[in-house]
Design an enzyme around this catalytic site. Structure first.
Site, mmCIF file in Angstrom:
data_model
loop_
_atom_site.group_PDB
_atom_site.id
_atom_site.type_symbol
_atom_site.label_atom_id
_atom_site.label_comp_id
_atom_site.label_asym_id
_atom_site.label_seq_id
_atom_site.Cartn_x
_atom_site.Cartn_y
_atom_site.Cartn_z
ATOM 1 N N GLY A 14 0.859 -1.159 0.168
ATOM 2 C CA GLY A 14 -0.054 -0.407 -0.218
ATOM 3 C C GLY A 14 0.277 1.557 0.315
ATOM 4 N N LEU A 87 -4.748 -7.332 -6.646
ATOM 5 C CA LEU A 87 -3.985 -8.702 -7.198
ATOM 6 C C LEU A 87 -5.185 -9.291 -7.812
ATOM 7 C CD1 LEU A 87 -0.381 -9.357 -5.726
ATOM 8 C CD2 LEU A 87 -0.890 -7.886 -7.711
ATOM 9 N N HIS A 106 -0.048 0.834 -12.886
ATOM 10 C CA HIS A 106 0.178 -0.261 -13.383
ATOM 11 C C HIS A 106 2.055 -0.011 -13.433
ATOM 12 C CE1 HIS A 106 0.696 -4.257 -15.324
ATOM 13 N NE2 HIS A 106 1.990 -3.737 -16.364
#
Ligand code: GRF
Length: 193
Positions: A14, A87, A106
């Site tokens: 995170g 994920l 990404h």
């Protein structure tokens, strides 16, 4: 200007979530109103708790899990869903519930090194194997394909000769991703006006 209510989905550390939380103090007017994780031990949950941000863990897979996520996002009145190291593949129900309101970060210059199998260190291994001169990160809208939605913002850096997949991953995370996710949210705030 009124900001967006952000719901951030995570699976791990995170650090992108942290960059957003830090930016709430000065750079953006949006607020993280909840953090959802599919992993109970995701460190990002601690980061949220440290800032009194409500958290929710959904370990259930498939339709049941997604319904729980949708309900929680609705309850929290989220208007932008940010996937920050989440994920799991998002399925149709969530995509429909938040059409055009889900973004992802990404760690590559999409469309390069995106899609199935390109996550974590795999992305950076491939970049180095292919002797790319540049890499970077992309913030994009999420649609049904993996890493295929419309690109919102992209930033690049030079791949150094001495880079390993690990150093490249860290440099992209800190030098590119953290400022980029904040910049993208700022941009979407201005679009909302
Ligand atoms: C980042 O590299 C992000 O681009 C990818 O997953 C990683 C998450 O890192 N989707 P963190 O959990 O934000 O530290």
């Amino acid at each position: 200007m009124s900001g967006l209510k952000l719901g951030v989905l995570i699976s791990g550390s995170g650090s992108n979530l942290q960059a957003i939380i830090d930016a709430m103090a000065h750079t953006i007017s949006s607020k993280v109103v909840c953090v959802i994780s599919n992993k109970e031990d995701a460190y990002g949950l601690e980061r949220a708790k440290n800032h009194n941000i409500p958290t929710y863990v959904v370990t259930e897979k498939g339709e049941i899990g997604e319904q729980q996520i949708i309900e929680y996002l609705k309850q929290s009145e989220v208007d932008l869903v940010v996937l920050a190291g989440y994920l799991r593949i998002i399925s149709t129900d969530l995509l429909e519930a938040y059409k055009g309101k889900i973004i992802n970060i990404h760690p590559s210059l999409l469309p390069k090194y995106g899609g199935k199998g390109y996550y974590g260190l795999n992305v950076h291994k491939a970049v180095i194997e292919n002797q790319e001169k540049f890499s970077g990160a992309t913030v994009h809208y999420v649609e049904e394909g993996i890493d295929t939605g419309e690109i919102i913002m992209q930033k690049q850096l030079n791949v150094l000769e001495e880079d390993t997949p690990e150093t490249l991953q860290q440099r992209i995370l800190h030098e590119i991703e953290h400022p980029l996710i904040v910049e993208a949210i700022k941009f979407l705030e201005s679009e909302k006006k």
